[in-house]
Design a protein around this motif. Structure first.
Motif, PDB file in Angstrom:
ATOM      1  N   GLU A 187       0.828  -1.209   0.000  1.00 39.17           N
ATOM      2  CA  GLU A 187       0.000   0.000   0.000  1.00 39.17           C
ATOM      3  C   GLU A 187       0.864   1.261   0.000  1.00 39.17           C
ATOM      4  O   GLU A 187       0.593   2.197  -0.741  1.00 39.17           O
ATOM      5  N   ASP A 188       1.924   1.275   0.797  1.00 39.49           N
ATOM      6  CA  ASP A 188       2.798   2.452   0.842  1.00 39.49           C
ATOM      7  C   ASP A 188       3.522   2.668  -0.482  1.00 39.49           C
ATOM      8  O   ASP A 188       3.703   3.810  -0.909  1.00 39.49           O
ATOM      9  N   VAL A 189       3.919   1.595  -1.138  1.00 39.59           N
ATOM     10  CA  VAL A 189       4.592   1.714  -2.438  1.00 39.59           C
ATOM     11  C   VAL A 189       3.629   2.326  -3.452  1.00 39.59           C
ATOM     12  O   VAL A 189       3.992   3.257  -4.192  1.00 39.59           O
ATOM     13  N   ILE A 190       2.404   1.826  -3.493  1.00 32.55           N
ATOM     14  CA  ILE A 190       1.399   2.348  -4.423  1.00 32.55           C
ATOM     15  C   ILE A 190       1.079   3.804  -4.093  1.00 32.55           C
ATOM     16  O   ILE A 190       0.981   4.651  -4.989  1.00 32.55           O
ATOM     17  N   ARG A 191       0.933   4.106  -2.827  1.00 36.30           N
ATOM     18  CA  ARG A 191       0.658   5.483  -2.413  1.00 36.30           C
ATOM     19  C   ARG A 191       1.775   6.417  -2.881  1.00 36.30           C
ATOM     20  O   ARG A 191       1.522   7.493  -3.430  1.00 36.30           O
ATOM     21  N   ASP A 192       3.022   6.010  -2.691  1.00 41.44           N
ATOM     22  CA  ASP A 192       4.152   6.839  -3.110  1.00 41.44           C
ATOM     23  C   ASP A 192       4.133   7.085  -4.617  1.00 41.44           C
ATOM     24  O   ASP A 192       4.350   8.213  -5.066  1.00 41.44           O
ATOM     25  N   ILE A 193       3.878   6.045  -5.385  1.00 43.15           N
ATOM     26  CA  ILE A 193       3.842   6.178  -6.855  1.00 43.15           C
ATOM     27  C   ILE A 193       2.734   7.131  -7.276  1.00 43.15           C
ATOM     28  O   ILE A 193       2.959   8.056  -8.060  1.00 43.15           O
ATOM     29  N   THR A 194       1.538   6.911  -6.754  1.00 42.38           N
ATOM     30  CA  THR A 194       0.400   7.729  -7.191  1.00 42.38           C
ATOM     31  C   THR A 194       0.519   9.167  -6.700  1.00 42.38           C
ATOM     32  O   THR A 194       0.203  10.098  -7.438  1.00 42.38           O
ATOM     33  N   GLU A 195       0.984   9.362  -5.479  1.00 41.18           N
ATOM     34  CA  GLU A 195       1.126  10.731  -4.965  1.00 41.18           C
ATOM     35  C   GLU A 195       2.219  11.492  -5.701  1.00 41.18           C
ATOM     36  O   GLU A 195       2.061  12.673  -5.979  1.00 41.18           O
ATOM     37  N   LYS A 196       3.304  10.821  -6.032  1.00 44.26           N
ATOM     38  CA  LYS A 196       4.390  11.486  -6.762  1.00 44.26           C
ATOM     39  C   LYS A 196       3.913  11.918  -8.154  1.00 44.26           C
ATOM     40  O   LYS A 196       4.181  13.032  -8.597  1.00 44.26           O
ATOM     41  N   ARG A 197       3.204  11.023  -8.837  1.00 45.15           N
ATOM     42  CA  ARG A 197       2.691  11.373 -10.169  1.00 45.15           C
ATOM     43  C   ARG A 197       1.678  12.512 -10.065  1.00 45.15           C
ATOM     44  O   ARG A 197       1.692  13.441 -10.854  1.00 45.15           O
ATOM     45  N   TYR A 198       0.812  12.424  -9.078  1.00 47.62           N
ATOM     46  CA  TYR A 198      -0.193  13.475  -8.867  1.00 47.62           C
ATOM     47  C   TYR A 198       0.494  14.829  -8.639  1.00 47.62           C
ATOM     48  O   TYR A 198       0.127  15.837  -9.254  1.00 47.62           O
ATOM     49  N   ARG A 199       1.492  14.847  -7.742  1.00 47.43           N
ATOM     50  CA  ARG A 199       2.196  16.111  -7.443  1.00 47.43           C
ATOM     51  C   ARG A 199       2.875  16.668  -8.681  1.00 47.43           C
ATOM     52  O   ARG A 199       2.884  17.880  -8.904  1.00 47.43           O
TER      53      ARG A 199
END
Length: 193
Positions: free
Chosen positions: A118-130
């Motif tokens: 979950e943390d890996v997915i969160r990091d990927i999606t949040e980085k792309r979003y930012r």
């Protein structure tokens, strides 16, 4: 991809992506990966302690392209609109040239329930979003777009669109050009703002 130039670990990751693409995440097994690579499962486990570690490596492999695009966009020193379109075009071309990789973004919901993912997915999606948000903010600051709506809403639309158009493309058995669709949609979006 040429197996001779890839390290074993990378070949295992790419094979896993191919299995996910062809058969779905539910059919991904260490046995199937080992069989396709012509190795034993024990050899596979020398590279990955368990299946979740392999899945995390797949996610990091998927995210590596993000990091490469962010860096390339900065190095090119493009104006904000060119940077945005370069970013979108790069993704569109990558997806069209490597359709199997789009299967990874389609399994986020499934993977987030796996321990440690979950943390890996969160990091990927949040980085792309930012990053998408920062590109939009740069265009707004440069008066290239006059965004009336909240930048976060536009960012949600773009990030969601990228995931959904890839799903639509996959469901159609790749019958349309995802590159053309993404580029024309993003050009239209910028013009409308």
């Amino acid at each position: 991809m040429d197996d001779m130039i890839l390290h074993r670990k990378e070949r295992l990751i790419i094979t896993a992506i191919e299995i996910i693409d062809e058969l779905g995440i539910q059919s991904l097994s260490t046995r199937e990966i080992a069989k396709r690579q012509g190795i034993s499962e024990a050899t596979l486990f020398r590279h990955f302690l368990n299946k979740n570690e392999l899945l995390a490596a797949i996610l990091r492999f998927f995210a590596q392209f993000d990091d490469d695009i962010y860096q390339t966009t900065k190095l090119k020193q493009l104006n904000p609109k060119e940077a945005f379109m370069f970013f979108m075009t790069s993704y569109a071309e990558y997806y069209e040239n490597y359709p199997a990789i789009t299967s990874i973004m389609q399994i986020y919901e499934f993977l987030r329930y796996e321990p440690g993912l979950e943390d890996v997915i969160r990091d990927i999606t949040e980085k792309r979003y930012r990053y998408v948000r920062s590109l939009l903010e740069d265009m707004k600051q440069a008066n290239i777009v006059r965004v009336q709506a909240d930048i976060d809403i536009i960012t949600d639309l773009i990030v969601g669109y990228m995931r959904d158009i890839c799903l639509k493309w996959r469901m159609s058995k790749f019958e349309f050009s995802v590159r053309q669709k993404i580029i024309s949609t993003m050009e239209y979006l910028i013009e409308s703002m």
